[in-house]
Design an enzyme around this catalytic site. Structure first.
Site, PDB file in Angstrom:
ATOM      1  N   ASP A  11      58.106 -24.703   4.476  1.00 48.95           N
ATOM      2  CA  ASP A  11      57.631 -26.020   4.050  1.00 48.95           C
ATOM      3  C   ASP A  11      56.192 -25.915   3.534  1.00 48.95           C
ATOM      4  O   ASP A  11      55.244 -26.054   4.295  1.00 48.95           O
ATOM      5  CB  ASP A  11      57.697 -26.980   5.233  1.00 48.95           C
ATOM      6  CG  ASP A  11      57.311 -28.396   4.857  1.00 48.95           C
ATOM      7  OD1 ASP A  11      57.294 -28.717   3.657  1.00 48.95           O
ATOM      8  OD2 ASP A  11      57.015 -29.186   5.783  1.00 48.95           O
ATOM      9  N   ASP A  22      61.922 -29.150  -1.898  1.00 47.84           N
ATOM     10  CA  ASP A  22      61.041 -29.164  -0.736  1.00 47.84           C
ATOM     11  C   ASP A  22      61.839 -28.648   0.456  1.00 47.84           C
ATOM     12  O   ASP A  22      62.710 -29.337   0.976  1.00 47.84           O
ATOM     13  CB  ASP A  22      60.556 -30.600  -0.498  1.00 47.84           C
ATOM     14  CG  ASP A  22      59.485 -30.704   0.571  1.00 47.84           C
ATOM     15  OD1 ASP A  22      59.215 -29.691   1.240  1.00 47.84           O
ATOM     16  OD2 ASP A  22      58.924 -31.807   0.729  1.00 47.84           O
ATOM     17  N   GLU A  49      50.751 -33.212  -0.440  1.00 50.44           N
ATOM     18  CA  GLU A  49      52.011 -33.884  -0.104  1.00 50.44           C
ATOM     19  C   GLU A  49      52.061 -34.216   1.372  1.00 50.44           C
ATOM     20  O   GLU A  49      52.558 -35.282   1.772  1.00 50.44           O
ATOM     21  CB  GLU A  49      53.201 -32.993  -0.497  1.00 50.44           C
ATOM     22  CG  GLU A  49      54.572 -33.653  -0.332  1.00 50.44           C
ATOM     23  CD  GLU A  49      55.233 -33.438   1.028  1.00 50.44           C
ATOM     24  OE1 GLU A  49      56.335 -33.976   1.244  1.00 50.44           O
ATOM     25  OE2 GLU A  49      54.649 -32.736   1.905  1.00 50.44           O
ATOM     26  N   ASP A  98      69.151 -20.068  -7.284  1.00 49.36           N
ATOM     27  CA  ASP A  98      70.110 -20.042  -8.397  1.00 49.36           C
ATOM     28  C   ASP A  98      70.528 -21.454  -8.802  1.00 49.36           C
ATOM     29  O   ASP A  98      70.741 -21.732  -9.994  1.00 49.36           O
ATOM     30  CB  ASP A  98      71.334 -19.213  -8.017  1.00 49.36           C
ATOM     31  CG  ASP A  98      71.034 -17.721  -7.946  1.00 49.36           C
ATOM     32  OD1 ASP A  98      70.064 -17.273  -8.589  1.00 49.36           O
ATOM     33  OD2 ASP A  98      71.769 -17.001  -7.247  1.00 49.36           O
ATOM     34  N   ASP A 132      68.428 -17.799  -1.655  1.00 48.00           N
ATOM     35  CA  ASP A 132      69.094 -17.256  -2.843  1.00 48.00           C
ATOM     36  C   ASP A 132      69.960 -18.316  -3.510  1.00 48.00           C
ATOM     37  O   ASP A 132      69.880 -18.551  -4.720  1.00 48.00           O
ATOM     38  CB  ASP A 132      69.933 -16.052  -2.432  1.00 48.00           C
ATOM     39  CG  ASP A 132      70.441 -15.253  -3.626  1.00 48.00           C
ATOM     40  OD1 ASP A 132      69.934 -15.439  -4.761  1.00 48.00           O
ATOM     41  OD2 ASP A 132      71.343 -14.411  -3.422  1.00 48.00           O
ATOM     42  N   HIS A 165      56.472 -27.615  10.485  1.00 48.31           N
ATOM     43  CA  HIS A 165      55.088 -28.041  10.711  1.00 48.31           C
ATOM     44  C   HIS A 165      54.441 -27.294  11.887  1.00 48.31           C
ATOM     45  O   HIS A 165      53.608 -27.865  12.598  1.00 48.31           O
ATOM     46  CB  HIS A 165      55.007 -29.552  10.934  1.00 48.31           C
ATOM     47  CG  HIS A 165      55.137 -30.328   9.658  1.00 48.31           C
ATOM     48  ND1 HIS A 165      54.919 -31.679   9.592  1.00 48.31           N
ATOM     49  CD2 HIS A 165      55.442 -29.942   8.389  1.00 48.31           C
ATOM     50  CE1 HIS A 165      55.098 -32.100   8.333  1.00 48.31           C
ATOM     51  NE2 HIS A 165      55.415 -31.050   7.591  1.00 48.31           N
TER      52      HIS A 165
END
Length: 333
Positions: A133, A196, A167, A315, A311, A296
C-alpha cells in the site's frame, strides 16, 4: 489506501444497454482497432518494489507525505519515465503544513482531447515503507508505462499516467489535481483507472463496481465505469480467475474523478478486511485472515507481496490500457 472516507461523492446514474466486447465493431470497411497488450514481467515490477523498499529503508523507514522518502520515490519514478521518453510534470501542493508532489507523465501522441488516465498513490503511511500500500500499484503502472514505450504503442487516446501524493491523508494529491483542472480539461479525461494495493499477501480479486451490480447500495460510478469494469472482468475470466465487485466507497484516488463525472475503475486485492470462507474456497489463501495483515504497518515490506496476484494485476492493467485507449468509443462521455 486511505482510511479517510471522502464526503459523499457525486453519483452519476449509469444506464448500460449492453456492454461492448473487448474489440469494438469498427466502421464499415475499417480494420478492428484492438491491439494485444504485452505481458508485463512481474520480475520488473518487483525490481521497482525493491527500489521503493531501499528508499524507505534509507529515509527513516517510510515514504510518507512531506518526508524525504516520498520525494526520493518521486525522483526514482520520474527518472525511469524521462529515460523512456515521457513528458513528465511534477505538480507541487501543500497540505498538513508540508509540501507534497504529484507526478504526471504523458506519452506523446494520441488525441489530447480524449485522455485515458492511469493512476496510483505513491505515498506510504508514516508507520512503514508501504510496499503493498501502495508500492504495488505504483510499480505496476510504472512498468505498464515503460511497456508502452518499449512497444512504441500509439493508441488513439492520449495516455497520461499519474502518481499521487498525500493519498493517505485523504486523497489530497488527486483532489488537488482534479480541482485545479478547468471544466474543459476535466471533460477531456474520458476515463480514469486506479490501482491501489494489487499484491496483497492473502489476495482477493476485486474490481471497482462500475454498475453497482453487487447491490450493496453505494451506487454506480459515472457512465462509462461499467465498461471499464467489464474490460477488466473479461481479462480475469480469460485467465480463469473469478472476481468480485467492490464499492466506490471513497477510500482511494478515484474519488475526486467520479465526483466530477469521470468514469473510473480498477482492481484491488484487499486491505484490512478478513477473507471469508467462501472467498478462500474461490481464490485460495486463508479464511478469517485479513487480505493484508500488514496494512498500514511496519511489516508492509517486500516480503508482504503475493507474486501471483501482482503478476495477474499487472497484466490486467496493461490489458485495460491497451484495450480502452485503442477503443475510445468504449468510454462515451
Amino acid at each position: 489506501m486511505s482510511r479517510v472516507l471522502s464526503t459523499r461523492l457525486l453519483r452519476v446514474a449509469t444506464t448500460v444497454a449492453g456492454i461492448a466486447a473487448l474489440t469494438l465493431a469498427a466502421p464499415a470497411g475499417a480494420s478492428p482497432t484492438t491491439t494485444a497488450a504485452p505481458d508485463i514481467p512481474v520480475a520488473n515490477v518487483k525490481a521497482h518494489l525493491q527500489q521503493l523498499q531501499t528508499i524507505a529503508t534509507n529515509n527513516g523507514g517510510n515514504r510518507a507525505h512531506g518526508r524525504p522518502g516520498y520525494k526520493a520515490s518521486v525522483d526514482y519514478v520520474k527518472s525511469k519515465l524521462d529515460a523512456a521518453g515521457y513528458r513528465t510534470t511534477v505538480q507541487q501542493f501543500t497540505t498538513s503544513g508540508r509540501v507534497g508532489y504529484n507526478l504526471l507523465a504523458d506519452w506523446p501522441g494520441g488525441d489530447e482531447d480524449s485522455v485515458l488516465m492511469v493512476g496510483a498513490h505513491l505515498d506510504s503511511v508514516s508507520a512503514g515503507p508501504g510496499i503493498n500500500d501502495n508500492g504495488s500499484g505504483s510499480a505496476a503502472i510504472l512498468e505498464t508505462a515503460l511497456a508502452v514505450a518499449r512497444e512504441k504503442f500509439q493508441p488513439r487516446q492520449h495516455l497520461r499516467f499519474a502518481w499521487w501524493g498525500a493519498e493517505e491523508l485523504g486523497l489530497r494529491g488527486s483532489r488537488y489535481y482534479v480541482n485545479n483542472l478547468s471544466r474543459s480539461e476535466q471533460s477531456k479525461i474520458k476515463g480514469y483507472l486506479n490501482f491501489d494495493m494489487v499484491g496483497s499477501p492473502n489476495p482477493g480479486y476485486f474490481l471497482y463496481d462500475g454498475d453497482d451490480s453487487d447491490g450493496e447500495g453505494a451506487g454506480p460510478g459515472p457512465e462509462g465505469s461499467a465498461e471499464i469494469e467489464k474490460v477488466l472482468e473479461d481479462y480475469f475470466e480469460s485467465i480463469g480467475v473469478p472476481t468480485e465487485g467492490t464499492d466506490f466507497d471513497g477510500r482511494s484516488d478515484y474519488g475526486p474523478f467520479i465526483a466530477v463525472g469521470i468514469p473510473a475503475g480498477g482492481t484491488f486485492t484487499g486491505a484490512e478486511q478478513r477473507k471469508t470462507r467462501a472467498q478462500a474456497q474461490k481464490w485460495g489463501g486463508q479464511a478469517n485472515v485479513a487480505f493484508d495483515r500488514c496494512y498500514h504497518a511496519r511489516c508492509d515490506t517486500v516480503n508482504n507481496i503475493n507474486d501471483k496476484a501482482l503478476d495477474h494485476n499487472s497484466d490486467a492493467i496493461a490489458h485495460a490500457v491497451w484495450t480502452l485507449s485503442s477503443n475510445p468509443r468504449l468510454l462515451k462521455r
